[in-house]
Design an enzyme around this catalytic site. Sequence first.
Site, PDB file in Angstrom:
ATOM      1  N   LYS A  80       0.868  -1.136  -0.037  1.00  9.47           N
ATOM      2  CA  LYS A  80      -0.074  -0.164   0.139  1.00  9.47           C
ATOM      3  C   LYS A  80       0.850   1.247   0.113  1.00  9.47           C
ATOM      4  O   LYS A  80       1.967   1.268   0.595  1.00  9.47           O
ATOM      5  CB  LYS A  80      -1.114  -0.121   1.225  1.00  9.47           C
ATOM      6  CG  LYS A  80      -1.843   1.165   1.300  1.00  9.47           C
ATOM      7  CD  LYS A  80      -2.776   0.624   2.477  1.00  9.47           C
ATOM      8  CE  LYS A  80      -3.965   1.818   2.604  1.00  9.47           C
ATOM      9  NZ  LYS A  80      -4.901   1.673   3.775  1.00  9.47           N
ATOM     10  N   SER A 158      -9.450   1.692   3.045  1.00 12.25           N
ATOM     11  CA  SER A 158      -8.577   2.497   2.266  1.00 12.25           C
ATOM     12  C   SER A 158      -7.341   1.519   1.210  1.00 12.25           C
ATOM     13  O   SER A 158      -7.017   2.314   0.334  1.00 12.25           O
ATOM     14  CB  SER A 158      -7.998   3.549   2.966  1.00 12.25           C
ATOM     15  OG  SER A 158      -7.102   3.021   3.763  1.00 12.25           O
ATOM     16  N   SER A 182      -9.805  -0.689   6.860  1.00 15.96           N
ATOM     17  CA  SER A 182      -8.939  -0.806   5.507  1.00 15.96           C
ATOM     18  C   SER A 182      -8.475  -1.880   4.833  1.00 15.96           C
ATOM     19  O   SER A 182      -8.016  -2.136   3.925  1.00 15.96           O
ATOM     20  CB  SER A 182      -8.183   0.605   5.604  1.00 15.96           C
ATOM     21  OG  SER A 182      -8.757   1.662   5.720  1.00 15.96           O
TER      22      SER A 182
END
Length: 453
Positions: A80, A158, A182
């Site tokens: 990420k 996210s 997330s």
Amino acid sequence: MMPSHGGKTVAQLSVLIQNGALDPVALAEETFIAIDSCKDQSIFVNLLEQRARAEAAASSKRIRDGRSLGLLDGIPVAWKDLFDIEGLATTAGSTVLKTSVPATRDADVVAALAGAGMVSIGRVNMSEFAFSGLGINPHYGTPQNPASTDGARLPGGSSSGSGVAVASGLVPVSIGTDTGGSVRIPAAFNGIVGYKATRGRYSMRGVFPLSKSLDSLGPLCHTVQDAVWIDAAMRGLGTPDVRRSSVEGLSLVVPETIVFDDAEAGVVSAFEVALKLLEKSGAKIRRQAFPAYAAIFELMAKYGPLVTAEAFVLHRERLAGPEAEGMDPRVVARTRLGEKITMTGYIETLAAREHLMAEFASSIGPGELVVSPTLPHVAPLTAPLLTNDELFVKTNAKTLRNTLIGNFLDGCGVSIPCGAGDAGMPVGLLLSGLPNGDEHLLSVALATEEAIR
């Protein structure tokens, strides 16, 4: 284009690599070709081709020489866009950080997986500054949920790029962060496994924060077994220390508070089928109200969310300057709400949190885990949410609702695919445990996955 080894688990790839049937160099090249050929070019924000090729070549040589570093040697991984990678600016899904000073060293968990021989392929897209559970990003594009057959649907956030990269078969694992869901949200939306570890289980050095009281890390992958292997390596262990338990005699508690409110019928149906499978395998299922769940939302309504208060403190100078103009207006608006949260409210929330954690822990029996739908709905269509701010806010709040409970109570959780709901989209079953109960959670999740999948 899915690579010829796309969709294989970490464990499947490991067998091929360790017995010489698959060369790490060939696998890395296959991965980059697939990423370049992929119709969805919003999944990755950085490709680490030079680094990956060097890591793959080193892995290949080690294995040929009989010096394998272990189960994960040569396995591709994506990160990420919150994790420091030496030589790159960490942009956190935002364009305003593109000119930031490049990282001088890898984040600790990046270094840990490199030490296990894993090959870092690149960094993947995310909600800007990790501040949304939906995965929409106006700067780098919104990755498309590969499970959708009726138009573009949300990837979940996210860790949006992480979920889609794994579900699309581009990489077998991607490491995300989880502040309110997330990791578990994109896992559930995309039909893969997502493990949110207890906060503090891994080093956070070199990870761009959102809310230090809530931030945690975890892998998105195809199976719980893969998550167990990655968890061990992220903690610097040479071999996993989690062993599969049995569903026979397992006690699971289904919350009657909050988690089923306004849930889609298809989600509830898939979840109940999974429960019946667990009962058939010998699990004991009981249902219970959890007043602590309701109290969390009452507390947020009274004082404001912890995440909003801490995100505002983190970004207050950015919001007051010209950088705010380059940010997603929805992220700006949501973050600015933190300015209204008083110091008294913040301290009261922290004190109440400790009380609610203790209350919740005392309300379940020894060894019991909580089981619920990961989310109350399947991945919605993306288009309506791009232009309707009111719908965006409402959908975001509902999407985060079930998972943020685990963050507030500082626990751990694993989302496991358990069927399909509306439009044939994936549904997730969420196993949740108490803080630092990760070994027990993962042990049970190994057995649970076998029963429901």
